[in-house]
Design a protein around this motif. Sequence first.
Motif, short mmCIF file in Angstrom:
data_model
loop_
_atom_site.label_atom_id
_atom_site.label_comp_id
_atom_site.label_asym_id
_atom_site.label_seq_id
_atom_site.Cartn_x
_atom_site.Cartn_y
_atom_site.Cartn_z
N THR A 157 0.84 -1.20 0.00
CA THR A 157 0.00 0.00 0.00
C THR A 157 0.87 1.25 0.00
O THR A 157 0.62 2.20 -0.73
N ILE A 188 3.98 5.63 -5.60
CA ILE A 188 3.88 5.69 -7.07
C ILE A 188 2.80 6.68 -7.48
O ILE A 188 3.00 7.53 -8.34
N SER A 225 0.59 -5.35 -15.11
CA SER A 225 0.25 -3.95 -15.41
C SER A 225 1.30 -3.26 -16.26
O SER A 225 1.06 -2.18 -16.79
N ALA A 247 4.16 -2.24 -15.01
CA ALA A 247 4.81 -1.23 -14.16
C ALA A 247 6.32 -1.44 -14.09
O ALA A 247 7.05 -0.53 -13.72
N GLN A 301 8.58 3.88 -14.15
CA GLN A 301 8.44 5.32 -13.93
C GLN A 301 9.73 5.98 -13.47
O GLN A 301 9.83 7.20 -13.41
N GLU A 306 -5.03 -8.02 -3.49
CA GLU A 306 -5.46 -7.32 -2.27
C GLU A 306 -6.97 -7.38 -2.11
O GLU A 306 -7.48 -7.56 -1.02
N GLU A 307 -7.68 -7.22 -3.22
CA GLU A 307 -9.15 -7.27 -3.14
C GLU A 307 -9.59 -8.70 -2.79
O GLU A 307 -10.51 -8.90 -2.00
N TRP A 358 -8.10 5.45 -12.73
CA TRP A 358 -6.67 5.72 -12.58
C TRP A 358 -5.98 4.45 -12.10
O TRP A 358 -6.16 4.02 -10.98
N VAL A 378 -2.73 3.11 -11.04
CA VAL A 378 -1.44 3.64 -10.60
C VAL A 378 -0.28 2.81 -11.15
O VAL A 378 0.72 3.36 -11.62
N LEU A 379 -0.41 1.49 -11.08
CA LEU A 379 0.71 0.64 -11.49
C LEU A 379 0.98 0.77 -12.98
O LEU A 379 2.12 0.87 -13.42
N ALA A 380 -0.09 0.76 -13.77
CA ALA A 380 0.10 0.86 -15.22
C ALA A 380 0.38 2.31 -15.64
O ALA A 380 0.81 2.55 -16.77
N GLY A 381 0.10 3.25 -14.75
CA GLY A 381 0.32 4.66 -15.09
C GLY A 381 -0.70 5.19 -16.07
O GLY A 381 -0.43 6.13 -16.83
N PHE A 385 -4.58 6.84 -16.99
CA PHE A 385 -5.54 7.77 -16.41
C PHE A 385 -6.58 8.08 -17.49
O PHE A 385 -6.29 8.78 -18.44
N TYR A 423 -10.41 3.76 1.93
CA TYR A 423 -8.97 3.43 1.98
C TYR A 423 -8.70 2.11 1.25
O TYR A 423 -7.75 1.99 0.48
N GLN A 424 -9.57 1.12 1.51
CA GLN A 424 -9.37 -0.18 0.86
C GLN A 424 -9.42 -0.03 -0.66
O GLN A 424 -8.54 -0.51 -1.37
N GLN A 425 -10.47 0.63 -1.14
CA GLN A 425 -10.64 0.75 -2.59
C GLN A 425 -9.47 1.51 -3.23
O GLN A 425 -8.92 1.09 -4.24
N PHE A 464 -6.34 2.65 -1.84
CA PHE A 464 -4.93 2.36 -1.57
C PHE A 464 -4.59 0.88 -1.53
O PHE A 464 -3.46 0.51 -1.77
N GLN A 465 -5.57 0.03 -1.21
CA GLN A 465 -5.26 -1.40 -1.19
C GLN A 465 -5.61 -2.07 -2.52
O GLN A 465 -4.87 -2.89 -3.01
N PHE A 466 -6.77 -1.69 -3.07
CA PHE A 466 -7.19 -2.35 -4.33
C PHE A 466 -6.74 -1.56 -5.56
O PHE A 466 -7.00 -1.95 -6.69
N HIS A 467 -6.14 -0.39 -5.33
CA HIS A 467 -5.63 0.47 -6.40
C HIS A 467 -6.72 1.04 -7.30
O HIS A 467 -6.48 1.36 -8.45
N HIS A 468 -7.95 1.14 -6.79
CA HIS A 468 -9.03 1.78 -7.55
C HIS A 468 -9.12 3.24 -7.11
O HIS A 468 -10.02 3.63 -6.38
N PHE A 469 -8.17 4.03 -7.57
CA PHE A 469 -8.08 5.40 -7.07
C PHE A 469 -9.27 6.26 -7.50
O PHE A 469 -9.74 7.09 -6.75
#
Lengths: 411, 310
Positions: free
Chosen positions: A79, A85, A107, A109, A300, A373-374, B59, B61-64, B66, B268-270, B272-277
């Motif tokens: 996290t 990132i 992904s 990355a 990145q 994580e999900e 968004w 994050v890992l794949a960059g 948006f 927070y889960q969605q 920062f943990q699941f990366h669904h920003f």
Amino acid sequence: MTKLSRRLTALIVAGLFALTGCGGGSSAQSGPKSLRMTVWTANAAHLKLLNDIAAEYKASHPDVTEIKFDSVPADGYTTTLTTQIAGGNAPDLAWILEESAPDFVASGALAPVRGKIEKADELVPSATKLWEKDGELYAYPFSTSPFGLFVNTDLVKNASADWTWDQAIAAASASAAASGKAGLALPDFKYQNWAVLSAIWRGWGADAWSADGRSCGFSSTEMNDAMSFLHKAIFTDKAIPGPGTTVDFFAGDAAMAIGQISRAGALKDAKFGWTLLPLPSGPKGDYAVIGQAGIGVLKQSPNVEAATDFLAFLTNQANSAKLAQFFPPARSSLLNAETLAKSNPLIKAEQLQSVVIDGINKGVVKPSHQGQEELNQTIRAALDPLWKPDANVQSVLNDVCTKIKPLLEHK
Amino acid sequence: MTAVAHSTRAVARERASFWTQRRRDNLVGYLFVAPALLGSIAFVLVPLALVGWYSLNEWNVLAGTFHFVGAQNYQQLLADEKLRDSLVATTWFAAGLVVLNLSLALLLAVLLNQKLRGTTVFRTLFFSPVLVSLVAWTLVWQLMLQPEGSVNSLLGFFGADGPNWLRGESTAMVSVIVVQVIKNVGLNMVLFLAALQGVPQPLYEAAKIDGAGAWTRFRRITVPLISPTILLTSIITIVGSLQVFAQIAVLTQGGPGTSTTVLIYYLYQQAFQFHHFGYGATISVLLFVIVAALTLLQWRMRRKWVLHET
């Protein structure tokens, strides 16, 4: 649109893109470079070794002025990394845990590294599998560490490398009843990190999902048998500490613990006798489960080339041999008891052979999946009803599959 | 006199008339508020606008990547069953916290407002948890609430078997609420104490002469006169209850099941943990709307139950 408003719009859009980090990749930097690598460990001995290797690298690469190892707490490590990132503060290199590997590799990355790694062909296939995509390697399998069974020999006199799980749990139960201390501790499980249980259920031939990751394995007969065994061990035999109880094997509070050899350092000054055994055999025979971490170069990073070059140096044969005292190597040339014994004085050669070398060769990595994580949170929540004395094991496991089916099919 | 000199004087007059005393005062005033204003724009309004913008995007994050997705995240919000569970948990948490915190704070304030020996010590004692580090406080409570922890040992001393507080679906929520109440009740208590000390004593004396009992005096004099403080504390507590995160993260991590997954933890889960920003940003917009609506509602209702308001 007036000239002023056009300028303002351009400024806002540029600001947004700068803030959101979607400026379309980063350009390589020339001149002096400073590298940063995130690691989960804050252990002084681990960091000293890494810093020593970095110093050696800098001596031969004057363009790299600094190599900083950024210790991020293991709890919430991924996290924190993804937040860095997202905030446009990605490290150049990152330690990546096995459960996050599918997300990072799929992904895009990570930068490809195979071409730079010294003698990449000697990496054990079971160790590289998780980090490959279309034949390319996207992270070096830095620590490939099989789980073993630490036993407090003051509390358990008859510990045996030929144990079955039935025998191990019986010994743990007897020890707990006699000593008042805990029986078998599962240090990282805490009734939340369910993937640790794969170190047990693999002995029954169970798995969280099918090899292609599309079908749920929790409702299988094998999983039901394994979880029923575990449930009985917790609530009937009292061999495993119940939910909400914290026990530290390394402080002498338990008869046994499932762990990796990197934990052996905590036993350096142990006031009790101990030994390390392979995982007991299950109904399906002998097996091994591996916990793994890789080191990857973030695409990145503005210093992809320099970071990849440093990764190659950090993981070459000579440095892998040095690092083997903490992080079991995936190189076949180093996977022998003689080499490992040199850097693991606390563990006997035969233990290294049976737990580490045999484990890496025959083991499977802990469950990992895209969107882990999900899945972790969904499974954790669905498994919670299992951790009660009167739980209906099969019903809970069926519910886990119902909950994660859409996630498995979606990925 | 030349035309140039005339012109220079005219400009000087014009300048002199522009920088009147009032304008100078205004400028000084603006300069004084400028740092705070710029800070608010940079650290409040811009992030708020960005959250709104992110909520319209996907968004990774890992794949960059948006991508603008319009209202898609909001449609997902409407169909999200886990969100409904977290709204239920949030409602329970907020209701429990507000009722317990305010009533206990008021009770303590009334008790400690008496002119008795030792009240200063008790005031300090009840206020001290407010000063303790939140995470340290929560970690200690996590140990105390273990099955073999000190809370159950204490219950055992009285012959009662305590439950596994943080693992039971109903007890986990109660535990988180109680830990939070004990942590922060001192703050509301101090506010109530200040308000109680502002109530004119002659009113109580007059009421006593008229035969009013203690309860009547409290209901008819104390409560109306401290109603502005009740409004303030209730707004602070409700808004605070919707923002409680660390306690959940340390004590229960949203479990068992999803019984303590309150809205901000789900956010927070969605994100920062699941990366669904993008979706996380959408949930934070929902949270903002809920907080704003509740605050507005309380503010509107003040006319009905707060004395001194018109």
